[in-house]
Design a protein around this motif. Structure first.
Motif, PDB file in Angstrom:
ATOM      1  N   HIS B   9       0.827  -1.202   0.000  1.00 41.09           N
ATOM      2  CA  HIS B   9       0.000   0.000   0.000  1.00 41.09           C
ATOM      3  C   HIS B   9       0.862   1.254   0.000  1.00 41.09           C
ATOM      4  O   HIS B   9       0.463   2.292  -0.519  1.00 41.09           O
ATOM      5  CB  HIS B   9      -0.962  -0.029   1.199  1.00 41.09           C
ATOM      6  N   THR B  29     -10.941   1.711  -5.325  1.00 44.65           N
ATOM      7  CA  THR B  29     -11.568   0.401  -5.102  1.00 44.65           C
ATOM      8  C   THR B  29     -11.414  -0.016  -3.637  1.00 44.65           C
ATOM      9  O   THR B  29     -12.353  -0.526  -3.027  1.00 44.65           O
ATOM     10  CB  THR B  29     -10.933  -0.658  -6.024  1.00 44.65           C
ATOM     11  N   ILE B  30     -10.237   0.251  -3.077  1.00 40.01           N
ATOM     12  CA  ILE B  30     -10.023  -0.054  -1.651  1.00 40.01           C
ATOM     13  C   ILE B  30     -10.973   0.785  -0.789  1.00 40.01           C
ATOM     14  O   ILE B  30     -11.628   0.276   0.124  1.00 40.01           O
ATOM     15  CB  ILE B  30      -8.549   0.213  -1.251  1.00 40.01           C
ATOM     16  N   ASN B  33     -14.304  -0.806  -0.807  1.00 34.68           N
ATOM     17  CA  ASN B  33     -14.533  -2.183  -0.334  1.00 34.68           C
ATOM     18  C   ASN B  33     -13.869  -2.551   0.981  1.00 34.68           C
ATOM     19  O   ASN B  33     -14.291  -3.502   1.631  1.00 34.68           O
ATOM     20  CB  ASN B  33     -14.053  -3.173  -1.409  1.00 34.68           C
ATOM     21  N   ASP B  34     -12.824  -1.838   1.396  1.00 33.72           N
ATOM     22  CA  ASP B  34     -12.045  -2.278   2.558  1.00 33.72           C
ATOM     23  C   ASP B  34     -11.840  -1.106   3.517  1.00 33.72           C
ATOM     24  O   ASP B  34     -10.864  -0.364   3.424  1.00 33.72           O
ATOM     25  CB  ASP B  34     -10.699  -2.841   2.081  1.00 33.72           C
ATOM     26  N   GLU B  35     -12.789  -0.964   4.448  1.00 37.16           N
ATOM     27  CA  GLU B  35     -12.836   0.225   5.302  1.00 37.16           C
ATOM     28  C   GLU B  35     -11.527   0.413   6.072  1.00 37.16           C
ATOM     29  O   GLU B  35     -10.995   1.508   6.164  1.00 37.16           O
ATOM     30  CB  GLU B  35     -14.023   0.111   6.275  1.00 37.16           C
ATOM     31  N   GLU B  36     -10.972  -0.697   6.592  1.00 35.88           N
ATOM     32  CA  GLU B  36      -9.772  -0.574   7.421  1.00 35.88           C
ATOM     33  C   GLU B  36      -8.582  -0.051   6.621  1.00 35.88           C
ATOM     34  O   GLU B  36      -7.945   0.932   7.001  1.00 35.88           O
ATOM     35  CB  GLU B  36      -9.430  -1.932   8.047  1.00 35.88           C
ATOM     36  N   THR B  37      -8.303  -0.717   5.477  1.00 32.79           N
ATOM     37  CA  THR B  37      -7.186  -0.275   4.644  1.00 32.79           C
ATOM     38  C   THR B  37      -7.429   1.145   4.157  1.00 32.79           C
ATOM     39  O   THR B  37      -6.503   1.960   4.093  1.00 32.79           O
ATOM     40  CB  THR B  37      -7.016  -1.213   3.433  1.00 32.79           C
ATOM     41  N   LYS B 132     -17.194   6.997   1.683  1.00 36.84           N
ATOM     42  CA  LYS B 132     -16.461   6.497   0.515  1.00 36.84           C
ATOM     43  C   LYS B 132     -16.240   7.600  -0.505  1.00 36.84           C
ATOM     44  O   LYS B 132     -15.158   7.746  -1.074  1.00 36.84           O
ATOM     45  CB  LYS B 132     -17.218   5.324  -0.117  1.00 36.84           C
TER      46      LYS B 132
END
Lengths: 328, 328
Positions: B9, B29-30, B33-37, B132
């Motif tokens: 990352h 995209t992250i 889809n990927d709240e933590e990252t 987002k």
């Protein structure tokens, strides 16, 4: 937590349970405008609610929802049921003409004593819509209406969520170009128990029905073995055609859910979400009201890039928890 | 709180700052889809953001937003600015035909290296849209684009809120019947800095302009003395007519805000709200994740009318605070 009711509001509660339309109307106005009194009111009414069947009707603007709701109400009345309607539709009237038609139609229906119709004021008020709608439904439920219909425009995410808190959710589409695609994009396919293809005399109605039936079968929309598959009903709401079939489909869904023991568990699931939402909103109020200065300071540091929104939020939470702890 | 970034990352961050479209796309995209990252990514990028001018464009479906955005992008490019677009529109495409047209138009624009266009996936995902979108804007901002455009459909409350987090908010309407009324109902009048009456060759365009100008003067829309009054611009986006005037109006608003010292304070105000939202969402996650069993039990008691949603929420919060306290 919630304040106890004044004499005045206790009389209101009595009026609601007596089914007095004026009391009901005033209670919904309180639900819309006065969060604190609303909480106390719901505390007092909640024990008398839970008997009504809650029907959610949603769909894109222009699908003819209001007209469909009007004919659905008439049909329920013909079956001897009392019906209350909450219309949450910031975009309605979509066209002045249609509005007029619907209003006339609605007024005729609303003259009936077994019918209560109320549209929620949303203008310029972008918050708490979900809480207000569900609380209004509880008021109408505790007033003894057999059916409570929640009509929302199925475009915004909140609006779709609201309709899907009902016992059965009907998604209304019309054969206009793109309605099918739009429904899928708006997340309407996921919440529908019954699809209603309205204006079914228009070109493309059958294509739309096929579109929906295919979409229901998409892997992403697959459900577990034993679960309900949405039915598709064609209606011409203005003429009342198909409305009996629509109500029959709604009843089949209710029967299926009860049979499968899912009617109650769905209410538990929705209530679970609701408790979470109320807790969230309460915490949000406390977070901001208790920490105006800290919030101001954090916001300025974030804009100055000394902190990020996420680290600032963490700081705010930690401060809140420290204070809450002290408060014990 | 937020996890530190993996090597992979970190490379992504470097790619974004180098303005690599593929890195930017992957980052968004992250974010989706990927709240933590996403949180870690924003931590790393945030310091490089804040330079872009953020333009919100919203309005009812069918007003021609996408076409207008495309011509606006072309105009900004002609003025030597780089532009990124985030399109958040669950209802778009409103009609298959318009979509195709817009997509062709967009593709031609997107081929340009100084332009990045991305539509946010919202299908079936009714949560976190605001977080987002704003995070995606931060990614594009830190990638060095001069202008970041956020396009949303101005119907749902969240969608209107998202657009109004921009430095300048343009509300697009078309002369179709009811658009004016609809805009007022949807709370669009309150968020508009600039009104764009698109498809201005159609009948009713001038009536709509007057409608807006009158609405702006309504007591409920009155602002303090020194504050900006929304301007109304007529456009025909398909032909590109009026787009220069629209951008000029946007620039006047920006200049006015900077002059009045409001540009920065508006960002502080929006950031303040954002920190509150993030804190709220974080607490909500902790509330539910940490207390599954309690929530299950409370929901059942509420459905059984042994408790009310409000008293249950209070119980949930108190339990959470006790645990948080123990955790110290």
């Amino acid at each position: 937590m919630s304040p106890s009711l004044s004499k005045k509001h206790q009389k209101l509660v009595d009026g609601i349970q007596a089914g007095k339309k004026r009391s009901i109307a005033r209670a919904i106005t309180i639900v819309e405008n006065d969060e604190e009194t609303a909480a106390a009111l719901i505390e007092a009414l909640y024990g008398f609610s839970g008997k009504a069947f809650v029907l959610g009707i949603t769909g894109p603007p222009g699908a003819g929802k209001s007209t469909l709701v009007a004919s659905t109400v008439r049909e329920f009345r013909a079956q001897g049921k009392t019906v209350a309607v909450i219309a949450v539709d910031p975009t309605s009237p979509y066209s002045g003409g249609a509005l007029l038609g619907d209003r006339v139609r609605m007024d005729r229906v609303a003259a009936d004593d077994g019918v209560f119709i109320r549209s929620m004021a949303t203008r310029g008020n972008l918050g708490g819509l979900s809480r207000k709608t569900v609380d209004a439904a509880i008021v109408l439920d505790s007033a003894g209406y057999d059916i409570v219909i929640i009509e929302t425009v199925g475009v915004g995410q909140s609006e779709v969520e609201i309709a899907s808190t009902a016992d059965t959710t009907v998604v209304v589409l019309s054969p206009e170009a793109g309605d099918g695609i739009q429904a899928m994009k708006a997340g309407l396919m996921e919440v529908a128990d019954v699809f209603c293809v309205n204006k079914s005399d228009r070109d493309g109605a059958d294509r739309l029905v096929r579109e929906i039936q295919n979409a229901v079968m998409l892997p992403s929309n697959q459900k577990e073995e034993s679960s309900w598959y949405p039915t598709v009903i064609k209606t011409q709401a203005r003429a009342g055609d198909g409305v009996q079939e629509l109500i029959a489909a709604v009843k089949s869904h209710e029967a299926f859910q009860r049979e499968a023991g899912r009617f109650e568990s769905e209410r538990v699931r929705n209530t679970r979400l609701r408790i979470g939402r109320i807790a969230r909103d309460t915490l949000t109020d406390r977070l901001s009201t208790g920490h105006q200065q800290l919030l101001d300071q954090l916001a300025e540091e974030v804009v100055a890039r000394k902190k990020t929104p996420y680290s600032a939020a963490t700081e705010l939470i930690e401060q809140y928890l420290r204070n809450a702890h002290k408060a014990d």
